[in-house]
Design an enzyme around this catalytic site. Structure first.
Site, PDB file in Angstrom:
ATOM      1  N   LYS A  17       0.824  -1.202   0.000  1.00 47.74           N
ATOM      2  CA  LYS A  17       0.000   0.000   0.000  1.00 47.74           C
ATOM      3  C   LYS A  17       0.865   1.263   0.000  1.00 47.74           C
ATOM      4  O   LYS A  17       2.074   1.180   0.177  1.00 47.74           O
ATOM      5  CB  LYS A  17      -0.951  -0.023   1.201  1.00 47.74           C
ATOM      6  CG  LYS A  17      -1.848  -1.277   1.260  1.00 47.74           C
ATOM      7  CD  LYS A  17      -2.635  -1.471  -0.011  1.00 47.74           C
ATOM      8  CE  LYS A  17      -3.790  -2.457   0.056  1.00 47.74           C
ATOM      9  NZ  LYS A  17      -3.579  -3.829   0.471  1.00 47.74           N
TER      10      LYS A  17
HETATM   11  C1  LIG Z   1      -4.887  -4.754   0.926  1.00 45.51           C
HETATM   12  C2  LIG Z   1      -6.347  -4.841   0.773  1.00 45.51           C
HETATM   13  C3  LIG Z   1      -7.194  -5.354   1.771  1.00 45.51           C
HETATM   14  C4  LIG Z   1      -6.714  -6.049   2.999  1.00 45.51           C
HETATM   15  O1  LIG Z   1      -5.696  -5.499   3.654  1.00 45.51           O
HETATM   16  P1  LIG Z   1      -4.764  -6.341   4.615  1.00 45.51           P
HETATM   17  O2  LIG Z   1      -4.132  -5.268   5.428  1.00 45.51           O
HETATM   18  O3  LIG Z   1      -3.811  -7.098   3.764  1.00 45.51           O
HETATM   19  O4  LIG Z   1      -5.629  -7.230   5.439  1.00 45.51           O
HETATM   20  C5  LIG Z   1      -8.551  -5.307   1.576  1.00 45.51           C
HETATM   21  N1  LIG Z   1      -9.084  -4.820   0.460  1.00 45.51           N
HETATM   22  C6  LIG Z   1      -8.333  -4.340  -0.521  1.00 45.51           C
HETATM   23  C7  LIG Z   1      -9.000  -3.780  -1.728  1.00 45.51           C
HETATM   24  C8  LIG Z   1      -6.942  -4.350  -0.416  1.00 45.51           C
HETATM   25  O5  LIG Z   1      -6.197  -3.894  -1.420  1.00 45.51           O
END
Ligand SMILES: *Cc1c(COP(=O)(O)O)cnc(C)c1O
Length: 379
Positions: free
Chosen positions: A183
């Site tokens: 992210k």
């Molecule tokens: C990364 C992500 C998640 C989940 O995040 P985590 O921190 O890995 O649990 C949920 N939805 C979307 C669209 C994502 O890109």
């Protein structure tokens, strides 16, 4: 392949690494003052709304659903084109996901199709801002209000994105962010939930840690079956170091995205049938730069294009295959053909390298390689 270009890579500065060492030496390494400081920083960023940190951007959504009272018998309207976490959390609370096909241009849930999917059992909308491109918040909340639905925004990818100049997270109902290393800012693993008021924030704290509420100097009470979702101080310290760069990271992503449009258009991406993302340079945080390959014109599958790119030293990713075609979801009754746009995009979408530390010259290199591969792979 020493100069292999991955599709993403976190940028962690030395000050953050030193800060982590300090936390490790401090005698308090799990949830504590760093988590409080991290929550305060995000709270400020989203205009003062209550924020609670968690150890993923998945449990944040599960907790939001629990706070909203979404459980067995309830339906949640969501998109089939997302990380599978988005719909797994609906199943986790015993509710049923109701998928609505995507809009081919935005690749986000098609707002025109939501109302037809709403039934008397619908309790919530769970939209996703894929690649950080915000779903139309005006239309989304007009639908939610008309049908008295809660909204859990899966804004996992959208920290730093804006809607009509307002930061995602600063408006709306529940908003969930993720800090997974892919992210725009990371806590290694982690997430946070933006809530509406202190009552919801107190409930979020209970669901975050076994339902425990401290009373007096020595007591505790438990009212709900909470989980084990707390963020550590070590992780929060990484996050604090990252947040300091959020705006510069996102500005760099935007610059690289602009360069991708120029480079791909210069090399005839349009004539090759390559579908580019929405060219939004105000609202999107450019979490990813994703193209959709022209399946009907290619002699080779996406995997072959990815292999050839890898051989050219370029990493790519797939975000994401259509959720309803996974075995679990097929067993629950979905099948190929249910959501043709999500299926097409899920089969053909390709995430190109994009991260703040990428060099200017990497963009034309990727554009050269991709368009050359397409040219030799067309029917
Ligand atoms: C990364 C992500 C998640 C989940 O995040 P985590 O921190 O890995 O649990 C949920 N939805 C979307 C669209 C994502 O890109």
């Amino acid at each position: 392949m020493s100069d292999f270009l991955p599709f993403t890579r976190p940028s962690i500065d030395e000050e953050t690494i030193a800060g982590v060492a300090e936390v490790l030496r401090s005698g308090w390494i799990t949830s504590g003052p760093q988590v409080k400081a991290f929550e305060a920083r995000i709270c400020e960023y989203v205009g003062g709304r209550p924020v609670r940190a968690f150890n993923s951007g998945t449990c944040t959504m599960e907790v939001a659903l629990r706070i909203a009272g979404v459980g067995p018998g309830a339906e949640v309207v969501t998109t089939p084109l997302s990380w599978v976490a988005t719909s797994n959390v609906v199943l986790a609370v015993g509710a049923r996901p109701v998928f609505v096909d995507i809009d081919r241009a935005t690749r986000n849930i098609d707002l025109d199709r939501i109302e037809a999917a709403i039934t008397p059992a619908t309790r919530a909308l769970l939209p996703v801002d894929l690649a950080g491109l915000p779903v139309d918040r005006d239309r989304l909340y007009a639908i939610a209000q008309r049908h008295r639905l809660r909204v859990i925004e899966d804004a996992a990818q959208a920290l730093g994105s804006t809607w009509r100049g307002r930061r995602i997270g600063s408006l709306g109902d529940f908003v969930s962010f993720s800090f997974h290393p892919n992210k725009n800012v990371t806590t290694i693993e982690g997430g946070c939930l933006v809530l509406n008021d202190e009552r919801e924030a107190a409930l979020a704290e209970q669901y975050r840690l076994q339902g425990v509420v401290r009373t007096g100097f020595d007591g505790m009470e438990v009212e709900v079956a909470g989980g084990k979702f707390n963020l550590t101080d070590v992780a929060a310290r990484v996050g604090l170091g990252q947040l300091a760069h959020l705006e510069t990271f996102n500005a760099r992503r935007r610059e690289l995205a602009r360069a991708y449009f120029r480079a791909l258009e210069d090399r005839g991406a349009g004539e090759l049938g390559l579908q580019l993302p929405v060219a939004d340079f105000t609202g999107t945080n450019w979490h990813m730069f994703q193209v959709v390959l022209p399946e009907e014109r290619l002699r080779v599958p996406r995997a072959e294009v990815m292999r050839l790119l890898r051989d050219a030293g370029i990493g790519t990713g797939v975000h994401y295959p259509a959720i309803h075609l996974f075995a679990l979801y097929r067993r629950l009754g979905w099948r190929a053909g249910d959501f043709p746009h999500a299926e097409y995009v899920g089969r053909n979408i390709l995430t190109l390298p994009l991260f703040p530390a990428m060099r200017d010259e990497d963009v034309p290199r990727v554009a050269d390689a991709l368009t050359a591969i397409l040219r030799t792979s067309l029917r």
